[in-house]
Design a protein around this motif. Structure first.
Motif: not given
Length: 527
Positions: A138-142, A250-254, A463-465, A468-471
């Motif tokens: 459920t997390r396509p942002d990650l 990996l830090k941006w993933l929190r 969500l794919d963008q 990729r931009h680590k939002v």
């Protein structure tokens, strides 16, 4: 020693004064001051413990020693089990970790094989990792969309535990024999998940001066040791997440924050009493609906390890999506009911069923005696397995609604800015580049060539963008977005002409919010 009898001596006073004086002195080591203070404060212990022991002191000490030794032994065993589990998981996950750097560079077939191996490894790793895979889906942002699609297949039948354990769990939870509570209890479960399995049974209902009646119920029983296993695995996952904070890539993933969100989701699945509370809340929210219902928890037969709820008859909605040919009127009605139910959860109640895959949705088609009038009446939809839910804060709701408005209007810049506000701790390294890319994509989607792109597909690409931009997007907000996309996906199959985004757009652009709520309720009741 005499202080225990009420006789005050000068020993304690001298010890306290010496401790205070020496502690203020820079000439004598602090250790001596601490030692003197310990002498003063331990005088009562000496008097009661060594010189004047009570009659049962030795017995109490023996009991305390046994408890202490037992706790030490259990702690050592738990450390060994945790170490063994860590080694086992390291060996189990080592193939996918070794193959991961090559997944993007060795062709499509290699990547498909690697993604399939990830899913099978999670299935073998146990319930905590199966739940993590379901959450990750459920997390396509990650995570990449193809990996999320594969992980969504983790909603499968899990191994079953023995009926003897089911009997033991039910009797322990309710303090009564199985035969005293149930008239009939089927030994073979009708379904089994990663956390619990479900048995069908008939519950005895005895009213004063009346003959006993039977009620068909579903008895959900948690698998043996699943709570301890999940807690142990969660400790390992949490440790890995903390280590990831020291890895720049990996830090941006929190991950540590994501693990905390996952922990809430995971424990809500394990605690069946919490699921019963969720059911009661959904039942109240939809109390005036005729075509939507939820299983009813049977109180007081509710326990964290065992849940008794009404047994709901029906066919999985996937039967109507993939197998049933024709009956366009019935499928269109299902699409309307599902959409209106989601909009009510999202906009009116702020309490969202966050696990709306087809396996958790049943349909009862109200047939009539005449074959010619088959499926003429409206279908009835039952939502199951409400352990995973989502609630949004006031600011998150406003940002999410503005995001949906921007998507409906194909306004890329506003959609990107709303996306950046969907996390309280935004860590996007280059927000301007993200806004420009999203605006460029939406400009194409608003052109004549891109007008054929469905708004839901625009959200998928957005969500794919984001990935990729680590939002960063907060977990509950992303859950609400993905739930909307999942529901839209199978509703598009039910009725290709029905557009959930148009319904959402019609609602969101009402000038008066009260009219919007009234529109929502009227649309729902008319569905």
């Amino acid at each position: 020693m005499y202080s225990s009898r009420g006789i005050t001596t000068s020993v304690s006073k001298i010890a306290c004064a010496t401790s205070l004086a020496i502690s203020r002195s820079h000439l004598v080591p602090t250790l001596l001051a601490v030692f003197a203070g310990e002498m003063a404060f331990s005088r009562t212990t000496w008097a009661e413990g060594e010189y004047f022991p009570p009659g049962n002191a030795l017995y109490m000490r023996a009991q305390d020693s046994q408890i202490f030794l037992s706790s030490i032994v259990l702690l050592v065993l738990e450390c060994f089990v945790l170490l063994y589990r860590t080694i086992h998981l390291a060996i189990l996950f080592s193939p996918i970790m070794v193959m991961a750097p090559l997944a993007d560079s060795c062709g499509t077939q290699f990547r498909k094989m690697w993604i399939h191996l990830v899913r099978s490894t999670l299935e073998k790793a146990g319930p905590a990792f199966i739940k993590w895979g379901q959450w990750a889906a459920t997390r396509p942002d990650l995570f990449p969309s193809d990996l999320c699609t594969e992980l969504a297949k983790l909603h499968t039948k899990a191994p079953e535990h023995s009926f003897s354990y089911t009997r033991q769990s039910v009797e322990k939870a309710f303090g009564r024999k199985l035969s005293d509570v149930f008239e009939i209890f089927e030994e073979v479960p009708v379904a089994s998940g990663s956390v619990a399995q479900v048995h069908r049974a008939s519950l005895k209902i005895q009213y004063p001066r009346q003959r006993a009646k039977c009620l068909d119920v579903a008895v959900k029983v948690r698998h043996p040791g699943v709570g301890e296993s999940i807690k142990r695995d969660f400790m390992i996952i949490k440790s890995v997440a903390k280590i990831s904070n020291f890895i720049p890539t990996l830090k941006w993933l929190r991950l540590d924050e994501s693990v905390q969100q996952f922990a809430v989701f995971m424990m809500s699945q394990v605690d069946l009493a919490r699921e019963a509370a969720h059911l009661s809340r959904f039942i109240y929210n939809f109390r005036r609906w005729k075509n939507v219902s939820f299983p009813k928890p049977v109180y007081p037969l509710v326990h964290p390890a065992v849940l008794v709820e009404t047994y709901e008859h029906g066919e999985s909605v996937s039967h109507y999506v993939d197998e049933l040919e024709g009956h366009d009127r019935l499928k269109s009605a299902l699409a309307h009911i599902g959409t209106n139910a989601l909009l009510k959860m999202l906009l009116v109640d702020n309490f969202i069923h966050a696990d709306m895959h087809p396996g958790n949705i049943l349909v009862r088609a109200q047939t009539e005696n005449s074959n010619k009038r088959l499926f003429k009446s409206k279908p009835h939809v039952i939502f199951l397995d409400v352990g995973m839910t989502a609630e949004l804060s006031g600011s998150d709701r406003v940002n999410l609604l503005n995001f949906f408005k921007a998507v409906a209007l194909r306004d890329g810049r506003t959609a990107a800015e709303c996306t950046l506000r969907l996390s309280k701790n935004q860590c996007c390294p280059n927000p301007d580049a993200f806004i420009e890319e999203v605006d460029k994509s939406f400009t194409f989607w608003g052109s004549r060539e891109g007008d054929a792109v469905h708004p839901a597909e625009c959200m998928h690409q957005l969500l794919d963008q984001v990935r990729r931009h680590k939002v960063n997007i907060d977990g509950n907000v992303c859950t609400a977005m993905v739930t909307t996309l999942v529901l839209e996906g199978w509703q598009r199959k039910l009725d290709p002409d029905y557009d959930i985004m148009k319904t959402l757009q019609k609602l969101l652009f009402r000038s008066d919010w009260s009219q919007s709520l009234q529109y929502t309720i009227e649309g729902i009741m008319a569905a």
